[in-house]
Design a protein around this motif. Structure first.
Motif, PDB file in Angstrom:
ATOM      1  N   THR A   1     -54.865  56.722 -63.675  1.00 22.11           N
ATOM      2  CA  THR A   1     -54.216  55.933 -62.624  1.00 22.11           C
ATOM      3  C   THR A   1     -54.765  56.296 -61.248  1.00 22.11           C
ATOM      4  OG1 THR A   1     -52.223  55.766 -63.973  1.00 22.11           O
ATOM      5  CG2 THR A   1     -51.993  55.296 -61.625  1.00 22.11           C
ATOM      6  N   VAL A   2     -54.977  57.573 -61.011  1.00 20.44           N
ATOM      7  CA  VAL A   2     -55.530  58.012 -59.729  1.00 20.44           C
ATOM      8  C   VAL A   2     -56.950  57.477 -59.552  1.00 20.44           C
ATOM      9  CG1 VAL A   2     -56.317  60.048 -58.443  1.00 20.44           C
ATOM     10  CG2 VAL A   2     -54.073  60.048 -59.539  1.00 20.44           C
ATOM     11  N   VAL A   3     -57.751  57.524 -60.595  1.00 19.40           N
ATOM     12  CA  VAL A   3     -59.119  57.014 -60.518  1.00 19.40           C
ATOM     13  C   VAL A   3     -59.105  55.500 -60.289  1.00 19.40           C
ATOM     14  CG1 VAL A   3     -61.271  56.696 -61.809  1.00 19.40           C
ATOM     15  CG2 VAL A   3     -60.088  58.896 -61.881  1.00 19.40           C
ATOM     16  N   ALA A   4     -58.212  54.790 -60.990  1.00 19.49           N
ATOM     17  CA  ALA A   4     -58.118  53.336 -60.815  1.00 19.49           C
ATOM     18  C   ALA A   4     -57.663  52.976 -59.400  1.00 19.49           C
ATOM     19  CB  ALA A   4     -57.165  52.741 -61.847  1.00 19.49           C
ATOM     20  N   ALA A   5     -56.726  53.733 -58.867  1.00 17.94           N
ATOM     21  CA  ALA A   5     -56.267  53.464 -57.499  1.00 17.94           C
ATOM     22  C   ALA A   5     -57.392  53.710 -56.506  1.00 17.94           C
ATOM     23  CB  ALA A   5     -55.064  54.329 -57.172  1.00 17.94           C
ATOM     24  N   GLY A   6     -58.225  54.697 -56.778  1.00 13.97           N
ATOM     25  CA  GLY A   6     -59.357  54.974 -55.901  1.00 13.97           C
ATOM     26  C   GLY A   6     -60.407  53.883 -55.925  1.00 13.97           C
ATOM     27  N   ALA A   7     -60.430  53.097 -56.985  1.00 12.27           N
ATOM     28  CA  ALA A   7     -61.392  51.996 -57.061  1.00 12.27           C
ATOM     29  C   ALA A   7     -61.113  50.944 -55.996  1.00 12.27           C
ATOM     30  CB  ALA A   7     -61.368  51.368 -58.451  1.00 12.27           C
TER      31      ALA A   7
ATOM     32  N   ARG B   1     -60.387  48.024 -49.354  1.00 12.70           N
ATOM     33  CA  ARG B   1     -59.583  48.128 -48.132  1.00 12.70           C
ATOM     34  C   ARG B   1     -60.434  48.331 -46.877  1.00 12.70           C
ATOM     35  NH1 ARG B   1     -56.548  50.984 -52.015  1.00 12.70           N
ATOM     36  NH2 ARG B   1     -54.488  50.074 -52.308  1.00 12.70           N
ATOM     37  N   GLU B   2     -61.687  48.729 -47.040  1.00  8.30           N
ATOM     38  CA  GLU B   2     -62.536  49.088 -45.904  1.00  8.30           C
ATOM     39  C   GLU B   2     -63.650  48.086 -45.627  1.00  8.30           C
ATOM     40  OE1 GLU B   2     -63.867  52.862 -47.272  1.00  8.30           O
ATOM     41  OE2 GLU B   2     -61.892  53.795 -47.038  1.00  8.30           O
ATOM     42  N   VAL B   3     -63.598  46.897 -46.215  1.00  7.44           N
ATOM     43  CA  VAL B   3     -64.689  45.936 -46.062  1.00  7.44           C
ATOM     44  C   VAL B   3     -64.624  45.201 -44.732  1.00  7.44           C
ATOM     45  CG1 VAL B   3     -64.921  45.544 -48.533  1.00  7.44           C
ATOM     46  CG2 VAL B   3     -63.417  44.084 -47.194  1.00  7.44           C
ATOM     47  N   THR B   4     -65.732  44.614 -44.377  1.00  2.00           N
ATOM     48  CA  THR B   4     -65.814  43.691 -43.250  1.00  2.00           C
ATOM     49  C   THR B   4     -65.984  42.303 -43.837  1.00  2.00           C
ATOM     50  OG1 THR B   4     -66.863  45.371 -41.882  1.00  2.00           O
ATOM     51  CG2 THR B   4     -67.111  43.088 -41.177  1.00  2.00           C
ATOM     52  N   VAL B   5     -65.084  41.402 -43.495  1.00  2.00           N
ATOM     53  CA  VAL B   5     -65.100  40.068 -44.101  1.00  2.00           C
ATOM     54  C   VAL B   5     -66.079  39.156 -43.381  1.00  2.00           C
ATOM     55  CG1 VAL B   5     -62.749  40.271 -44.953  1.00  2.00           C
ATOM     56  CG2 VAL B   5     -63.148  39.240 -42.743  1.00  2.00           C
ATOM     57  N   THR B   6     -66.597  38.191 -44.128  1.00  2.00           N
ATOM     58  CA  THR B   6     -67.543  37.200 -43.620  1.00  2.00           C
ATOM     59  C   THR B   6     -66.992  35.821 -43.953  1.00  2.00           C
ATOM     60  OG1 THR B   6     -69.352  38.734 -44.104  1.00  2.00           O
ATOM     61  CG2 THR B   6     -69.945  36.440 -43.730  1.00  2.00           C
TER      62      THR B   6
ATOM     63  N   ILE C   1     -53.927  43.190 -51.320  1.00  2.00           N
ATOM     64  CA  ILE C   1     -54.424  44.197 -50.383  1.00  2.00           C
ATOM     65  C   ILE C   1     -54.676  43.510 -49.056  1.00  2.00           C
ATOM     66  CG2 ILE C   1     -56.365  45.723 -49.879  1.00  2.00           C
ATOM     67  CD1 ILE C   1     -56.531  46.285 -52.848  1.00  2.00           C
ATOM     68  N   LYS C   2     -54.232  44.153 -47.981  1.00  2.00           N
ATOM     69  CA  LYS C   2     -54.407  43.597 -46.641  1.00  2.00           C
ATOM     70  C   LYS C   2     -55.514  44.355 -45.926  1.00  2.00           C
ATOM     71  CE  LYS C   2     -49.623  42.374 -46.490  1.00  2.00           C
ATOM     72  NZ  LYS C   2     -48.417  43.110 -46.598  1.00  2.00           N
ATOM     73  N   VAL C   3     -56.385  43.604 -45.252  1.00  2.00           N
ATOM     74  CA  VAL C   3     -57.497  44.177 -44.504  1.00  2.00           C
ATOM     75  C   VAL C   3     -57.423  43.648 -43.080  1.00  2.00           C
ATOM     76  CG1 VAL C   3     -60.008  44.220 -44.290  1.00  2.00           C
ATOM     77  CG2 VAL C   3     -58.961  44.318 -46.544  1.00  2.00           C
ATOM     78  N   ASP C   4     -57.459  44.547 -42.111  1.00  2.00           N
ATOM     79  CA  ASP C   4     -57.508  44.148 -40.708  1.00  2.00           C
ATOM     80  C   ASP C   4     -58.959  44.104 -40.275  1.00  2.00           C
ATOM     81  OD1 ASP C   4     -54.734  43.958 -40.256  1.00  2.00           O
ATOM     82  OD2 ASP C   4     -54.590  46.137 -40.100  1.00  2.00           O
ATOM     83  N   ASN C   5     -59.366  42.941 -39.746  1.00  2.00           N
ATOM     84  CA  ASN C   5     -60.749  42.753 -39.362  1.00  2.00           C
ATOM     85  C   ASN C   5     -60.803  41.899 -38.116  1.00  2.00           C
ATOM     86  OD1 ASN C   5     -63.498  41.470 -39.411  1.00  2.00           O
ATOM     87  ND2 ASN C   5     -63.688  42.887 -41.130  1.00  2.00           N
TER      88      ASN C   5
ATOM     89  N   GLY D   1     -59.091  41.786 -35.412  1.00  2.63           N
ATOM     90  CA  GLY D   1     -57.805  41.300 -34.933  1.00  2.63           C
ATOM     91  C   GLY D   1     -57.060  40.396 -35.899  1.00  2.63           C
ATOM     92  N   ASN D   2     -57.638  40.054 -37.016  1.00  5.56           N
ATOM     93  CA  ASN D   2     -56.971  39.221 -38.023  1.00  5.56           C
ATOM     94  C   ASN D   2     -56.590  40.067 -39.228  1.00  5.56           C
ATOM     95  OD1 ASN D   2     -57.330  36.871 -36.517  1.00  5.56           O
ATOM     96  ND2 ASN D   2     -59.312  36.454 -37.450  1.00  5.56           N
ATOM     97  N   GLN D   3     -55.524  39.651 -39.876  1.00  6.61           N
ATOM     98  CA  GLN D   3     -55.133  40.322 -41.109  1.00  6.61           C
ATOM     99  C   GLN D   3     -55.484  39.408 -42.277  1.00  6.61           C
ATOM    100  OE1 GLN D   3     -50.910  41.048 -42.062  1.00  6.61           O
ATOM    101  NE2 GLN D   3     -51.539  43.185 -42.318  1.00  6.61           N
ATOM    102  N   TRP D   4     -56.293  39.928 -43.191  1.00  3.02           N
ATOM    103  CA  TRP D   4     -56.763  39.176 -44.341  1.00  3.02           C
ATOM    104  C   TRP D   4     -56.089  39.698 -45.598  1.00  3.02           C
ATOM    105  CZ3 TRP D   4     -59.897  35.046 -43.563  1.00  3.02           C
ATOM    106  CH2 TRP D   4     -60.517  34.949 -42.320  1.00  3.02           C
ATOM    107  N   HIS D   5     -55.756  38.777 -46.514  1.00  3.29           N
ATOM    108  CA  HIS D   5     -55.107  39.117 -47.779  1.00  3.29           C
ATOM    109  C   HIS D   5     -56.081  38.850 -48.929  1.00  3.29           C
ATOM    110  CE1 HIS D   5     -51.124  39.282 -45.850  1.00  3.29           C
ATOM    111  NE2 HIS D   5     -51.609  38.303 -45.096  1.00  3.29           N
ATOM    112  N   LEU D   6     -56.219  39.830 -49.798  1.00  2.00           N
ATOM    113  CA  LEU D   6     -57.099  39.683 -50.958  1.00  2.00           C
ATOM    114  C   LEU D   6     -56.489  38.664 -51.927  1.00  2.00           C
ATOM    115  CD1 LEU D   6     -59.575  40.738 -52.575  1.00  2.00           C
ATOM    116  CD2 LEU D   6     -58.010  42.382 -53.617  1.00  2.00           C
TER     117      LEU D   6
END
Length: 174
Positions: free
Chosen positions: A24-30, A35-40, A87-91, A93-98
């Motif tokens: 579970t810990v390894v899967a959560a780390g995947a 969470r750290e991407v830059t969206v295009t 998962i939410k990503v802030d990029n 000034g916008n909040q993006w949802h996976l």
């Protein structure tokens, strides 16, 4: 020494539980690289060869059943499966949802997302690529399955040893 004490069953159970916790810990780390991407924006083609293609939206619309497709240069659309987690990503000034995750991306892919009801859609869509997601997820599955298998085999061995001991005790004359 053969494991004939019934507490060995507890040891097998604890081993299985521990391996599932580690998996579970390894899967959560995947999910950390997601969470750290830059969206295009989806107006730009994605170069996702050998990577995981993730799709985001700025407005969640679960009631509209939004589906996403990746169309390569061969014009053959591939459906992008829904993401298991929100998962939410802030990029910028916008909040993006996976909303989607395609394990095997390709180069020159255009991502298109549309609601099934075909009404006007005010949401924006974007993509990003992630390296190593599938490998980490497979490692987690492997750890969990291997740990459970070892625990079940060990519990079976304990059962067999206890059965052998009872049979030997029953054969001894009193």
């Amino acid at each position: 020494m053969k494991p004939v004490n019934p507490l060995w069953y507890l040891a097998a159970f604890l081993f299985a539980l521990g391996s599932v916790m580690i998996a579970t810990v390894v899967a959560a780390g995947a999910w950390d690289p997601v969470r750290e991407v830059t969206v295009t924006p989806t107006t730009v083609r994605a170069d996702a060869q050998g990577k995981t293609l993730v799709v985001f939206t700025d407005i969640l619309q679960p009631e509209r059943n939004v589906t996403c497709r990746a169309t390569g240069r061969d014009k053959k659309p591939v459906g992008i499966p829904r993401a298991a987690l929100d998962i939410k990503v802030d990029n910028e000034g916008n909040q993006w949802h996976l909303i989607g995750l395609l394990d095997a991306g390709a180069n020159g892919v255009r991502v298109q997302c549309t609601p099934r009801d075909r009404r006007v859609d005010n949401a924006s869509y974007a993509w990003a690529t992630v390296t190593g997601f599938e490998t980490r997820a497979n490692n987690a599955k492997g750890i969990g399955i291997l740990g459970l298998t070892v625990a079940v085999v060990f519990a079976g061995y304990v059962f067999w040893c206890r059965r052998q001991q009872r049979q030997e005790t029953a054969r001894e004359p009193a």
